[in-house]
Motif scaffolding. Structure first.
Motif, PDB file in Angstrom:
ATOM      1  N   ARG A 148      28.308  42.876   6.819  1.00 30.32           N
ATOM      2  CA  ARG A 148      27.157  43.777   6.697  1.00 30.32           C
ATOM      3  C   ARG A 148      25.855  43.036   6.956  1.00 30.32           C
ATOM      4  NH1 ARG A 148      23.854  44.326   2.831  1.00 30.32           N
ATOM      5  NH2 ARG A 148      25.219  43.439   1.248  1.00 30.32           N
ATOM      6  N   VAL A 149      25.707  41.848   6.359  1.00 34.22           N
ATOM      7  CA  VAL A 149      24.473  41.078   6.535  1.00 34.22           C
ATOM      8  C   VAL A 149      24.301  40.675   7.993  1.00 34.22           C
ATOM      9  CG1 VAL A 149      23.365  38.875   5.964  1.00 34.22           C
ATOM     10  CG2 VAL A 149      24.336  40.280   4.154  1.00 34.22           C
ATOM     11  N   THR A 150      25.370  40.266   8.646  1.00 33.82           N
ATOM     12  CA  THR A 150      25.284  39.904  10.064  1.00 33.82           C
ATOM     13  C   THR A 150      24.839  41.103  10.893  1.00 33.82           C
ATOM     14  OG1 THR A 150      27.035  38.265   9.786  1.00 33.82           O
ATOM     15  CG2 THR A 150      26.570  38.976  12.028  1.00 33.82           C
ATOM     16  N   TRP A 151      25.411  42.259  10.599  1.00 34.37           N
ATOM     17  CA  TRP A 151      25.033  43.464  11.341  1.00 34.37           C
ATOM     18  C   TRP A 151      23.569  43.806  11.106  1.00 34.37           C
ATOM     19  CZ3 TRP A 151      27.844  45.707  15.034  1.00 34.37           C
ATOM     20  CH2 TRP A 151      27.378  46.913  15.542  1.00 34.37           C
ATOM     21  N   GLU A 152      23.109  43.677   9.848  1.00 32.00           N
ATOM     22  CA  GLU A 152      21.710  43.988   9.542  1.00 32.00           C
ATOM     23  C   GLU A 152      20.753  43.015  10.208  1.00 32.00           C
ATOM     24  OE1 GLU A 152      21.525  43.989   5.284  1.00 32.00           O
ATOM     25  OE2 GLU A 152      22.486  45.950   5.106  1.00 32.00           O
ATOM     26  N   LEU A 153      21.123  41.743  10.276  1.00 31.89           N
ATOM     27  CA  LEU A 153      20.236  40.735  10.861  1.00 31.89           C
ATOM     28  C   LEU A 153      20.222  40.770  12.384  1.00 31.89           C
ATOM     29  CD1 LEU A 153      20.986  37.627   8.613  1.00 31.89           C
ATOM     30  CD2 LEU A 153      18.922  39.024   8.611  1.00 31.89           C
TER      31      LEU A 153
ATOM     32  N   ASP B 202      22.062  43.246  14.506  1.00 36.84           N
ATOM     33  CA  ASP B 202      22.464  44.506  15.140  1.00 36.84           C
ATOM     34  C   ASP B 202      23.715  44.358  16.006  1.00 36.84           C
ATOM     35  OD1 ASP B 202      20.579  46.131  14.023  1.00 36.84           O
ATOM     36  OD2 ASP B 202      19.144  45.918  15.664  1.00 36.84           O
TER      37      ASP B 202
ATOM     38  N   ASP C  14      21.003  33.219   6.472  1.00 36.91           N
ATOM     39  CA  ASP C  14      20.834  34.458   5.701  1.00 36.91           C
ATOM     40  C   ASP C  14      19.651  34.318   4.748  1.00 36.91           C
ATOM     41  OD1 ASP C  14      21.129  36.806   4.261  1.00 36.91           O
ATOM     42  OD2 ASP C  14      22.801  36.058   3.065  1.00 36.91           O
TER      43      ASP C  14
ATOM     44  N   SER D  13      18.256  36.525   2.939  1.00 39.47           N
ATOM     45  CA  SER D  13      18.399  37.334   1.724  1.00 39.47           C
ATOM     46  C   SER D  13      19.276  36.645   0.677  1.00 39.47           C
ATOM     47  CB  SER D  13      18.997  38.695   2.066  1.00 39.47           C
ATOM     48  OG  SER D  13      20.326  38.546   2.538  1.00 39.47           O
TER      49      SER D  13
END
Length: 190
Positions: A21-26, A28, A67, A69
């Motif tokens: 999820r974090v990879t996708w958010e950072l 796309d 990351d 976050s």
């Protein structure tokens, strides 16, 4: 402890979900070879005691730098806290260890709640809801894993048969699949 409540894979599944999820958010997109969090995905799933200091530092620094976050590292820490909590099953039911176990549970739940990460909140709710069963497993070491395994076999046989018209054939096929290991052990010992 019922296997349906908390499987060993659930510890690593939450970490993987957070990483994806974090990879996708950072970015796309999905992770790839050039992404440090993807390159270290196996290390994130490996227990801390199995990583050398050099490999741990490499993984930790790469993930922290990538990351901002801190969610991936938080999920890794939660996974390790829960692993530590569950590792007390090897020790037994000493009252001092029970108090220590409750302290660890509180630490784990607090970490998950304070992180405010959806996947860790789900894991914390699961552990909290099933704590009496988990604690019974930790104290006794008794599990219903074998029963769950046979249940999975029965379901697989029924699924692959696409329905039986004859109950005897159905029972015979299920019995055949559930006793396969015992038959092979008898044949090799004879």
């Amino acid at each position: 402890m019922p296997r349906s409540c908390l499987t060993p894979d659930e510890l690593t599944t939450q970490t993987t979900k957070v990483r994806r999820r974090v990879t996708w958010e950072l970015k796309d997109r999905r992770g790839g070879k050039s992404d440090p969090e993807w390159a270290n995905r196996r290390r994130l799933l490996t227990g801390r005691e199995r990583l050398s200091h050099k490999r741990f530092v490499k993984m930790w620094n790469a993930v922290v730098d990538e990351d901002p976050s801190g969610q991936i590292v938080s999920s890794y820490i939660a996974k390790e806290e829960l692993r530590t909590l569950l590792s007390t099953v090897q020790v037994g039911g000493d009252p001092h260890l029970t108090r220590h176990r409750l302290h660890r549970l509180h630490r784990f739940l607090t970490w998950c709640i304070n992180s405010n990460i959806a996947e860790l909140l789900t894991l914390a709710k699961t552990v909290d809801a099933w704590w009496p069963e988990i604690n019974a497993f930790v104290q006794t070491g008794i599990t219903n894993a074998r029963t769950e395994g046979y249940n999975r076999l029965v379901k697989t046989v029924k699924r692959s048969a696409c329905g039986f018209r004859n109950r005897e054939n159905s029972a015979r096929r299920i019995r055949f699949h559930c006793t396969r290991a015992q038959r092979s052990a008898i044949q090799t010992s004879s």
